[in-house]
Design a protein around this motif. Structure first.
Motif, PDB file in Angstrom:
ATOM      1  N   UNK A   1      41.972  42.054  37.562  1.00  0.00           N
ATOM      2  CA  UNK A   1      42.229  43.334  36.924  1.00  0.00           C
ATOM      3  C   UNK A   1      42.049  43.169  35.427  1.00  0.00           C
ATOM      4  N   UNK A   2      41.337  44.099  34.825  1.00  0.00           N
ATOM      5  CA  UNK A   2      41.089  44.060  33.387  1.00  0.00           C
ATOM      6  C   UNK A   2      40.506  42.708  32.967  1.00  0.00           C
ATOM      7  N   UNK A   3      39.581  42.205  33.786  1.00  0.00           N
ATOM      8  CA  UNK A   3      38.855  40.966  33.494  1.00  0.00           C
ATOM      9  C   UNK A   3      39.743  39.729  33.549  1.00  0.00           C
ATOM     10  N   UNK A   4      40.884  39.801  34.232  1.00  0.00           N
ATOM     11  CA  UNK A   4      41.800  38.668  34.364  1.00  0.00           C
ATOM     12  C   UNK A   4      42.122  38.411  35.822  1.00  0.00           C
TER      13      UNK A   4
ATOM     14  N   UNK B   1      32.275  42.309  36.250  1.00  0.00           N
ATOM     15  CA  UNK B   1      33.128  43.402  36.712  1.00  0.00           C
ATOM     16  C   UNK B   1      34.554  43.190  36.212  1.00  0.00           C
ATOM     17  N   UNK B   2      35.175  44.183  35.589  1.00  0.00           N
ATOM     18  CA  UNK B   2      36.544  44.007  35.094  1.00  0.00           C
ATOM     19  C   UNK B   2      37.586  44.021  36.205  1.00  0.00           C
ATOM     20  N   UNK B   3      37.275  44.676  37.338  1.00  0.00           N
ATOM     21  CA  UNK B   3      38.239  44.811  38.432  1.00  0.00           C
ATOM     22  C   UNK B   3      37.544  44.586  39.773  1.00  0.00           C
ATOM     23  N   UNK B   4      38.056  43.681  40.584  1.00  0.00           N
ATOM     24  CA  UNK B   4      37.563  43.499  41.941  1.00  0.00           C
ATOM     25  C   UNK B   4      38.558  42.642  42.717  1.00  0.00           C
ATOM     26  N   UNK B   5      38.390  42.615  44.032  1.00  0.00           N
ATOM     27  CA  UNK B   5      39.259  41.814  44.891  1.00  0.00           C
ATOM     28  C   UNK B   5      38.424  40.827  45.684  1.00  0.00           C
TER      29      UNK B   5
END
Length: 388
Positions: A225-228, A207-211
């Motif tokens: 965010x954005x895989x970072x 997933x590129x974005x998660x919390x």
């Protein structure tokens, strides 16, 4: 990792290693697309990793295509061994892992106090015990140690502030490397490390974005965010710990009414029921009483569930993510308060917003330690020297 080589790994090589570590096995065409590399550049950059035995090639069929089949790249998981350590105010837990941070053997020691020298000694003892249980009995085949700690960490070396240990400005990496005979040590905030772990091998993989939201001795928040994994100088200051969630809730130790620490942390929840019953209670007792229908415990855990739902809605609304991983040693709250949490989450979300995907990681401290190992693996690849 200090294999015989000539030049420090370039930025492109480090990015390649990162993509293969997180997403492998991954096709060369997908790697080229992600990294903006030509097939020739990709072949050149991957060759040193293959030569060192860190990467392996698989076989990918090309249905209907002419020519040689593409060979996806993956890490050789048993090529190196790492140790991940999670330090709390009470304990040190360690796990040995492979290159995918898969836990193998583990050990734990209780802390007798928070004196820096004593904690360093306890960490070193756990490192040696884990290494002995999983390998040759010494540290010679360990490529690095990662350590996660609840607090603010500078440069993956210095613990600037660790409230649960009452530390400030402790050069923990240097002290441990000296104790462990020069073995590379990487130190990181525990929520940052856990978020990395979830990105690598947990519910956030791919997933590129998660919390990430953690419940335990405190309340933590991580973001990808954005895989970072997002890291700032303020990471580890506990900025999510005093988010206002319930205007009529109890006070935290800093005087905030109904904040996330007061409503969701293990000490906060135990304190509420303890005051109501007139005695000390353990967290597992709170959950057991709530499951049994004890009215006071049900009232407290339901209010905590509503607070958690509101926090999840804040995060989803403001960070604009549609996936949240719930973790931490206090995640048992979800077992008794899921309904209240989901109801509050729905109330604070636009009816037309994307459904929020919630994943519960109940692996406990092992996930934290694996996250620490993942940080060490990242640093090991950054230190790697590659032949041109």
């Amino acid at each position: 990792m200090t294999d015989a080589t000539t030049t420090e790994a370039s930025r492109s090589a480090r990015e390649l290693a990162r993509e293969v570590l997180i997403h492998g096995p991954i096709s060369r065409s997908e790697l080229g697309r992600r990294l903006g590399l030509s097939p020739a550049s990709l072949t050149r950059l991957s060759k040193p990793f293959l030569d060192l035995g860190l990467f392996v090639e698989g076989v990918e069929e090309q249905k209907g295509a002419i020519g040689r089949p593409a060979k996806p790249l993956d890490v050789r998981v048993d090529a190196r061994r790492f140790i991940g350590i999670k330090v709390t105010g009470d304990d040190v837990l360690g796990v040995a892992t492979d290159l995918r941070a898969t836990a193998q053997t583990r050990a734990a020691h209780a802390l007798g106090g928070h004196d820096v020298a004593a904690v360093v000694e306890a960490i070193a003892a756990v490192v040696r015990e884990v290494a002995a249980a999983s390998g040759t009995g010494d540290l010679t085949d360990v490529a690095g140690v990662g350590l996660s700690i609840g607090g603010n960490v500078a440069g993956r070396r210095i613990v600037k502030r660790a409230p649960f240990l009452e530390w400030r400005d402790v050069p923990l990496a240097d002290l441990l490397e000296r104790e462990l005979g020069g073995l590379p040590v990487t130190v990181e905030n525990d929520v940052t490390a856990l978020t990395t772990a979830e990105q690598w091998f947990g519910a956030g993989r791919g997933l590129p974005n998660f919390a990430v939201v953690t419940i335990g001795a405190g309340v933590g928040y991580g973001l990808v965010m954005h895989d970072r994994v997002i890291v700032t100088p303020d990471s580890g200051l506990g900025l999510a710990g005093h988010l206002p969630l319930d205007a009529s809730g109890p006070l935290c130790i800093e005087g905030h009414r109904g904040c996330s620490t007061a409503m969701l942390s293990i000490p906060g929840i135990c304190a509420q029921l303890g005051i109501a019953l007139g005695r000390e209670v353990r967290y597992d007792e709170v959950l057991e009483l709530a499951e049994a229908g004890h009215p006071l415990a049900v009232s407290i855990t339901t209010a905590a569930g509503r607070a958690l739902g509101r926090m999840l809605a804040y995060i989803a609304n403001l960070a604009m993510v549609d996936t949240v991983v719930l973790s931490g040693e206090g995640i048992g709250l979800w077992r008794v308060a899921e309904g209240a949490a989901r109801e509050a989450l729905a109330a604070d979300r636009d009816a037309e917003a994307s459904p929020l995907q919630l994943h519960v990681d109940d692996a406990g401290f092992v996930s934290w330690a694996r996250g620490a190992a993942a940080i060490a693996i990242e640093d090991a690849f950054a230190r790697l020297r590659l032949s041109a």
